[in-house]
Design a protein around this motif. Structure first.
Motif, PDB file in Angstrom:
ATOM      1  N   PHE A 130       0.804  -1.314   0.105  1.00 36.62           N
ATOM      2  CA  PHE A 130       0.014  -0.027   0.050  1.00 36.62           C
ATOM      3  C   PHE A 130       0.908   1.398   0.078  1.00 36.62           C
ATOM      4  N   ASN A 131       2.170   1.184  -0.013  1.00 38.99           N
ATOM      5  CA  ASN A 131       3.066   2.403   0.007  1.00 38.99           C
ATOM      6  C   ASN A 131       2.733   3.233   0.907  1.00 38.99           C
ATOM      7  N   GLY A 132       2.292   2.958   2.267  1.00 35.47           N
ATOM      8  CA  GLY A 132       2.077   3.977   3.299  1.00 35.47           C
ATOM      9  C   GLY A 132       0.514   4.397   3.370  1.00 35.47           C
ATOM     10  N   HIS A 133      -0.172   4.113   2.347  1.00 38.48           N
ATOM     11  CA  HIS A 133      -1.884   4.047   2.232  1.00 38.48           C
ATOM     12  C   HIS A 133      -2.488   3.011   3.188  1.00 38.48           C
ATOM     13  N   VAL A 134      -2.134   3.155   4.317  1.00 38.60           N
ATOM     14  CA  VAL A 134      -2.639   1.761   5.143  1.00 38.60           C
ATOM     15  C   VAL A 134      -2.459   2.200   6.690  1.00 38.60           C
ATOM     16  N   ILE A 135      -3.304   2.087   7.497  1.00 42.06           N
ATOM     17  CA  ILE A 135      -3.324   2.112   9.084  1.00 42.06           C
ATOM     18  C   ILE A 135      -3.461   0.737   9.598  1.00 42.06           C
ATOM     19  N   ILE A 136      -2.550   0.686  10.352  1.00 40.29           N
ATOM     20  CA  ILE A 136      -2.332  -0.678  11.239  1.00 40.29           C
ATOM     21  C   ILE A 136      -3.191  -0.613  12.527  1.00 40.29           C
ATOM     22  N   GLN A 137      -4.189  -1.631  12.681  1.00 33.01           N
ATOM     23  CA  GLN A 137      -4.777  -1.586  13.930  1.00 33.01           C
ATOM     24  C   GLN A 137      -4.565  -2.863  14.599  1.00 33.01           C
ATOM     25  N   THR A 138      -4.169  -2.818  15.899  1.00 36.11           N
ATOM     26  CA  THR A 138      -3.644  -3.937  16.604  1.00 36.11           C
ATOM     27  C   THR A 138      -4.237  -3.901  18.010  1.00 36.11           C
ATOM     28  N   MET A 139      -4.761  -5.150  18.377  1.00 41.53           N
ATOM     29  CA  MET A 139      -5.518  -5.406  19.511  1.00 41.53           C
ATOM     30  C   MET A 139      -4.430  -6.055  20.562  1.00 41.53           C
ATOM     31  N   PHE A 140      -4.355  -5.209  21.788  1.00 39.14           N
ATOM     32  CA  PHE A 140      -3.479  -5.795  22.710  1.00 39.14           C
ATOM     33  C   PHE A 140      -4.432  -6.206  23.954  1.00 39.14           C
ATOM     34  N   MET A 141      -4.137  -7.330  24.780  1.00 34.44           N
ATOM     35  CA  MET A 141      -4.945  -8.051  25.630  1.00 34.44           C
ATOM     36  C   MET A 141      -4.140  -8.727  26.651  1.00 34.44           C
ATOM     37  N   LYS A 142      -4.638  -9.174  27.641  1.00 37.01           N
ATOM     38  CA  LYS A 142      -4.043 -10.092  28.404  1.00 37.01           C
ATOM     39  C   LYS A 142      -5.298 -11.378  28.836  1.00 37.01           C
ATOM     40  N   GLY A 143      -4.543 -12.276  29.752  1.00 41.84           N
ATOM     41  CA  GLY A 143      -5.503 -13.364  30.211  1.00 41.84           C
ATOM     42  C   GLY A 143      -5.247 -14.725  29.440  1.00 41.84           C
ATOM     43  N   ASP A 144      -6.167 -15.527  30.131  1.00 39.32           N
ATOM     44  CA  ASP A 144      -5.503 -16.876  29.734  1.00 39.32           C
ATOM     45  C   ASP A 144      -6.683 -17.827  29.114  1.00 39.32           C
ATOM     46  N   GLY A 167       8.765   7.135  14.494  1.00 41.34           N
ATOM     47  CA  GLY A 167       8.580   8.124  13.748  1.00 41.34           C
ATOM     48  C   GLY A 167       7.159   7.594  12.862  1.00 41.34           C
ATOM     49  N   ILE A 168       6.321   6.880  13.374  1.00 47.76           N
ATOM     50  CA  ILE A 168       4.996   6.667  12.792  1.00 47.76           C
ATOM     51  C   ILE A 168       3.946   7.036  14.156  1.00 47.76           C
ATOM     52  N   PRO A 169       2.983   8.058  13.498  1.00 45.42           N
ATOM     53  CA  PRO A 169       2.097   8.320  14.259  1.00 45.42           C
ATOM     54  C   PRO A 169       1.158   7.196  14.856  1.00 45.42           C
ATOM     55  N   CYS A 170       0.983   7.365  16.116  1.00 41.09           N
ATOM     56  CA  CYS A 170      -0.068   6.403  16.645  1.00 41.09           C
ATOM     57  C   CYS A 170      -1.031   6.705  17.717  1.00 41.09           C
ATOM     58  N   THR A 171      -2.147   6.014  17.699  1.00 34.96           N
ATOM     59  CA  THR A 171      -3.073   6.413  18.732  1.00 34.96           C
ATOM     60  C   THR A 171      -3.443   5.300  19.602  1.00 34.96           C
ATOM     61  N   ALA A 172      -3.828   5.629  20.806  1.00 35.33           N
ATOM     62  CA  ALA A 172      -4.059   4.422  21.772  1.00 35.33           C
ATOM     63  C   ALA A 172      -5.516   4.529  22.247  1.00 35.33           C
ATOM     64  N   SER A 173      -6.470   3.694  22.233  1.00 35.59           N
ATOM     65  CA  SER A 173      -7.981   3.563  22.640  1.00 35.59           C
ATOM     66  C   SER A 173      -7.938   2.555  23.884  1.00 35.59           C
ATOM     67  N   GLU A 184      -0.146   5.331   9.828  1.00 33.23           N
ATOM     68  CA  GLU A 184      -0.543   5.480  11.194  1.00 33.23           C
ATOM     69  C   GLU A 184      -0.817   4.098  11.822  1.00 33.23           C
ATOM     70  N   VAL A 185      -0.759   3.994  13.310  1.00 33.13           N
ATOM     71  CA  VAL A 185      -0.870   2.854  13.859  1.00 33.13           C
ATOM     72  C   VAL A 185      -2.307   3.157  15.051  1.00 33.13           C
TER      73      VAL A 185
END
Ligand code: SF4
Length: 258
Positions: free
Chosen positions: A175-189, A251-257, A217-218
């Motif tokens: 996508f040569n930069g035309h992409v936003i990566i979304q990543t789920m972070f969590m914990k547990g078993d 150097g990559i913009p990132c937001t946390a929700s 962006e991430v």
């Protein structure tokens, strides 16, 4: 358990944590879920518990329903910030996804030119030429990459077909930069498997992949609603902030929700 099956093809508008006033476009059947992943945290529930009997909406049904809703919102002086492809599964699995994107951009330009078009996808089909090209035409091409660890992917995202994370990373790079990566972070078993992906064991190689992809962006986030699997825990603010800071330091913009 209160997982959510969304109306189809249009739902909302709803207020999204990440996207603002969002009008939802759901290309999956209204009575169940269809996804090429079967994430243990999916707000729609497990695939097996929501097999649909209805079909996906047609291209014409989507365009007609979307125009009707946009006219209604326009008359009510409600202006969406974003038209979001999301809902009961994977939007890019619709056989006419590319044409529906074109219809949506045309209607957006006519009724709400300031609104963005966003697609939330798990990236399984973004290597297909028509899907790739359609995603290049949307404003926010938001694609999932929860980890690059194949064992974790099989335990948590649970692809239903072929999935090779290295291939997916190559598709994301394309996508040569035309992409936003979304990543789920969590914990547990879950059944003896530790799903905590907030530590360096998972974050460091994921961050290396993100650097190779060079997204615009991430978005890192955590569980917000009830999940079909029991035993999952939210990542803390501190953990998400720490991951966000590592991404921005690269150097990559990132937001946390949270
Ligand atoms: S990719 Fe999205 S819709 Fe599909 S199972 Fe995972 S969370 Fe649910």
């Amino acid at each position: 358990m209160s997982t959510v099956i969304y109306p189809s093809p249009i739902f909302g508008p709803i207020h999204s944590r990440r996207l603002g006033i969002s009008l939802g476009i759901n290309l999956l059947p209204a009575d169940g879920k269809v996804c090429s992943f079967d994430c243990i945290y999916c707000e729609c529930g497990f695939n097996a518990d929501h097999r649909p009997k209805q079909k996906m909406p047609t291209r014409e049904e989507v365009a007609t329903a979307l125009e009707k809703k946009l006219v209604e919102m326009h008359n009510d002086d409600v202006h969406p910030d974003v038209l979001t492809f999301a809902g009961n599964g994977e939007p890019t699995s619709h056989p006419h996804f590319a044409e529906i994107i074109d219809d949506t951009i045309r209607l957006r330009n006519k009724y709400c030119p300031d609104a963005k078009v966003s697609v939330l996808s798990n990236a399984t089909f973004c290597g297909r030429k028509s899907v790739h090209n359609a995603l290049m035409r949307v404003d926010n091409n938001i694609l999932k990459l929860d980890t690059i660890d194949p064992i974790y992917i099989n335990k948590v995202d649970r692809p239903t077909g072929h999935y090779n994370v290295e291939e997916v990373i190559e598709h994301l790079k394309a996508f040569n930069g035309h992409v936003i990566i979304q990543t789920m972070f969590m914990k547990g078993d879950i059944n003896g498997f530790n799903v905590d992906n907030t530590g360096d064991l998972y974050v460091a190689p994921w961050l290396e992949a993100v650097k190779r992809i060079k997204p615009m962006e991430v978005m890192v986030y955590t569980i917000d609603r009830e999940t079909p699997a029991h035993g999952l825990l939210k990542a803390t603010h501190e953990e998400l902030d720490s991951i966000r800071d590592k991404v921005t330091a690269a150097g990559i913009p990132c937001t946390a929700s949270y």
